[in-house]
Design a protein around this motif. Structure first.
Motif, mmCIF file in Angstrom:
data_model
loop_
_atom_site.group_PDB
_atom_site.id
_atom_site.type_symbol
_atom_site.label_atom_id
_atom_site.label_comp_id
_atom_site.label_asym_id
_atom_site.label_seq_id
_atom_site.Cartn_x
_atom_site.Cartn_y
_atom_site.Cartn_z
ATOM 1 N N GLY A 157 2.690 0.091 8.358
ATOM 2 C CA GLY A 157 1.842 0.750 7.364
ATOM 3 C C GLY A 157 2.109 2.235 7.276
ATOM 4 O O GLY A 157 2.142 2.814 6.174
ATOM 5 N N GLU A 158 2.283 2.877 8.419
ATOM 6 C CA GLU A 158 2.564 4.318 8.435
ATOM 7 C C GLU A 158 3.925 4.617 7.807
ATOM 8 O O GLU A 158 4.093 5.606 7.090
ATOM 9 C CB GLU A 158 2.524 4.839 9.871
ATOM 10 N N CYS A 159 4.879 3.743 8.070
ATOM 11 C CA CYS A 159 6.206 3.908 7.474
ATOM 12 C C CYS A 159 6.134 3.711 5.957
ATOM 13 O O CYS A 159 6.764 4.447 5.194
ATOM 14 C CB CYS A 159 7.184 2.919 8.099
ATOM 15 N N GLN A 160 5.347 2.744 5.532
ATOM 16 C CA GLN A 160 5.192 2.451 4.109
ATOM 17 C C GLN A 160 4.642 3.649 3.346
ATOM 18 O O GLN A 160 5.033 3.922 2.209
ATOM 19 C CB GLN A 160 4.258 1.254 3.926
ATOM 20 N N LYS A 161 3.743 4.418 3.984
ATOM 21 C CA LYS A 161 3.177 5.603 3.328
ATOM 22 C C LYS A 161 4.239 6.664 3.057
ATOM 23 O O LYS A 161 4.120 7.440 2.110
ATOM 24 C CB LYS A 161 2.055 6.184 4.197
ATOM 25 N N LEU A 162 5.287 6.706 3.905
ATOM 26 C CA LEU A 162 6.357 7.678 3.707
ATOM 27 C C LEU A 162 7.316 7.256 2.599
ATOM 28 O O LEU A 162 7.982 8.102 1.994
ATOM 29 C CB LEU A 162 7.144 7.876 5.011
ATOM 30 N N GLN A 163 7.416 5.944 2.356
ATOM 31 C CA GLN A 163 8.290 5.417 1.302
ATOM 32 C C GLN A 163 7.500 4.425 0.458
ATOM 33 O O GLN A 163 7.766 3.220 0.459
ATOM 34 C CB GLN A 163 9.506 4.723 1.922
ATOM 35 N N PRO A 164 6.511 4.904 -0.292
ATOM 36 C CA PRO A 164 5.570 4.016 -0.982
ATOM 37 C C PRO A 164 6.190 3.150 -2.067
ATOM 38 O O PRO A 164 5.624 2.111 -2.428
ATOM 39 C CB PRO A 164 4.547 4.994 -1.575
ATOM 40 N N ASP A 165 7.337 3.535 -2.596
ATOM 41 C CA ASP A 165 7.944 2.768 -3.683
ATOM 42 C C ASP A 165 8.820 1.613 -3.195
ATOM 43 O O ASP A 165 9.352 0.852 -3.999
ATOM 44 C CB ASP A 165 8.796 3.683 -4.565
ATOM 45 N N ILE A 166 8.991 1.500 -1.869
ATOM 46 C CA ILE A 166 9.930 0.510 -1.329
ATOM 47 C C ILE A 166 9.182 -0.491 -0.450
ATOM 48 O O ILE A 166 8.476 -0.114 0.483
ATOM 49 C CB ILE A 166 11.036 1.212 -0.514
ATOM 50 N N GLU A 167 9.332 -1.771 -0.746
ATOM 51 C CA GLU A 167 8.716 -2.819 0.071
ATOM 52 C C GLU A 167 9.475 -2.936 1.398
ATOM 53 O O GLU A 167 10.711 -2.968 1.424
ATOM 54 C CB GLU A 167 8.768 -4.154 -0.668
ATOM 55 N N LEU A 168 8.725 -2.991 2.496
ATOM 56 C CA LEU A 168 9.326 -3.061 3.826
ATOM 57 C C LEU A 168 8.935 -4.355 4.530
ATOM 58 O O LEU A 168 7.780 -4.768 4.478
ATOM 59 C CB LEU A 168 8.873 -1.875 4.684
ATOM 60 N N ASP A 169 9.886 -4.978 5.195
ATOM 61 C CA ASP A 169 9.622 -6.133 6.050
ATOM 62 C C ASP A 169 10.136 -5.791 7.437
ATOM 63 O O ASP A 169 11.269 -6.107 7.806
ATOM 64 C CB ASP A 169 10.326 -7.380 5.497
ATOM 65 N N ILE A 170 9.300 -5.102 8.214
ATOM 66 C CA ILE A 170 9.720 -4.581 9.511
ATOM 67 C C ILE A 170 8.606 -4.753 10.538
ATOM 68 O O ILE A 170 7.446 -4.964 10.182
ATOM 69 C CB ILE A 170 10.089 -3.081 9.414
ATOM 70 N N LEU A 171 8.996 -4.651 11.793
ATOM 71 C CA LEU A 171 8.018 -4.662 12.881
ATOM 72 C C LEU A 171 7.504 -3.252 13.146
ATOM 73 O O LEU A 171 6.381 -3.053 13.610
ATOM 74 C CB LEU A 171 8.652 -5.250 14.143
ATOM 75 N N GLY A 172 8.316 -2.281 12.837
ATOM 76 C CA GLY A 172 7.942 -0.881 13.048
ATOM 77 C C GLY A 172 9.101 0.030 12.727
ATOM 78 O O GLY A 172 10.157 -0.418 12.259
#
Length: 402
Positions: A157-172
């Motif tokens: 979630g914290e990573c997503q806030k830094l790149q809000p336009d890109i969908e992420l499928d990660i553990l961290g």
């Protein structure tokens, strides 16, 4: 080229002998990252075991092509010997120092040269998907903090806030805020143009075929058409450096590590911070409104063949982390490849040769050559000028395998 820049700035008259035309050397296809985060050398614990497993996968990130080439065998034995915890710990401080020095010098160069090459200070994001790599990254964070680097662990979630336009499928993710990035194509073209405007003599398509010496001093170098004489000489030929060094009777263990990259233009998704996909060893960098994807390290002879499976490995790995990045395998004409000069211990060669009092060597930077360019150039100029080095370069001694 940065050695030419700093030598010229300190008063030297500089001639650059380049076997190609300076339109497509290794730095042009680089991921463009400036990476204090890369304080672990290529020769590190676990890489040999992992590399053996990867050898059976044509799409793997790291591959040593089996060969009876004596140079590869000797290099490989030295690489295995260096891939230890002790070596990694011993190297970390020096790699941190030269990376931080280079980052500082890039900012100074940007002001001095006065042209835009996309230098951006917002770090890089290491994305991971597996608990095993999460544990490894947490361990590296601890080391990075102890080395004084600016780094932060991020939840998805914290990573997503830094790149809000890109969908992420990660553990961290890990945000190395100490890192930066640029657009290598603009840098290289601008640097060459700047040097020539300043009076540096760049001789394109000029291959050195002989190095002449008298006792412990180089007296001249010969090309097919001309002899060049000078007070000091530098071997900085990337993956071609061992052949040049051999002309001077020097043994310089080095193997080319072939890497690939390609660009997507006018991407739908806006990306502002570079990614490294940890398990896949793929780098993704926003550049000049486009995005560059790069990766793989294939140790073997220099060749012009495109191993499309290596490129497919990059393409197929990306949507596993970034589901809305639907990439197609690029056509051959859109695939760049280059050869990173890899020393057996994963450390660059920077400094005086030892055998000749007026010969220096600057090569062996593997995948971080562009990142370390300014620092390497400044350190070489300091060595030629007899000045105190900006940092301790004993770790990078060109004579460590003599």
């Amino acid at each position: 080229m940065f050695s030419a820049y700093y030598l010229h700035k300190s008063g030297w008259e500089v001639d650059v002998l380049e076997q190609g035309d300076l339109t497509d050397n290794c730095s042009f296809g680089n991921a463009g990252m400036i990476t204090p985060s890369h304080f672990v050398p290529l020769a590190s614990p676990g890489i040999v075991e992992q590399g053996i497993r990867w050898m059976f996968n044509s799409k793997s990130p790291f591959y040593v092509k089996p060969s009876v080439n004596p140079d590869l065998i000797r290099w490989g034995l030295k690489f295995v010997k260096s891939a230890t915890k002790k070596h990694a710990e011993h190297s970390a401080g020096g790699l941190r120092d030269i990376s931080l020095l280079s980052k500082e010098l890039y900012h100074e160069f940007e002001k001095d040269a006065d042209f835009d090459f996309g230098l951006t200070d917002n770090g890089i994001l290491m994305l991971f998907k597996s608990p095993k790599v999460q544990e490894e990254e947490l361990h590296l964070i601890e080391k990075a903090v102890n080395l004084g680097l600016d780094v932060q662990y991020l939840t998805p979630g914290e990573c997503q806030k830094l790149q809000p336009d890109i969908e992420l499928d990660i553990l961290g993710a890990v945000h190395y805020r100490c890192d930066a990035h640029m657009y290598p194509n603009k840098l290289m073209k601008g640097l060459v143009k700047y040097l020539e405007a300043e009076g540096v003599n760049i001789h394109r398509n000029t291959e050195v075929i002989r190095i002449n010496h008298d006792a412990n001093k180089i007296t001249s170098v010969s090309t097919r058409d001309k002899d060049f004489t000078g007070d000091a000489y530098l071997i900085s030929g990337g993956s071609w450096s061992p052949g040049i060094a051999k002309l001077a009777g020097l043994n310089l263990p080095l193997m080319p590590g072939k890497g690939y990259s390609f660009m997507t233009h006018n991407p739908v998704k806006k990306m502002t911070i570079p990614f490294i996909l940890c398990e896949a060893r793929v780098a993704i960098t926003p550049m000049n409104g486009s995005i560059r994807f790069g990766g793989t390290m294939e140790i073997g002879k220099i060749n012009k063949q495109i191993n499309i499976n290596r490129v497919k490995g990059i393409v197929e790995s990306v949507p596993k982390y970034l589901p809305d990045f639907k990439l197609s395998v690029p056509e051959d004409k859109d695939i760049w490849f280059g050869f990173r000069p890899c020393s057996p211990d994963g450390l660059p060669y920077i400094g005086m040769s030892g055998k000749y009092k007026n010969l220096a060597i600057a090569t062996g930077h593997a995948m971080i050559g562009l990142a370390l360019g300014p620092a390497t150039g400044k350190l070489i100029a300091e060595a030629f000028n007899g000045e105190k080095a900006s940092m301790d370069i004993g770790l990078f001694s060109p004579g460590r395998y003599q």
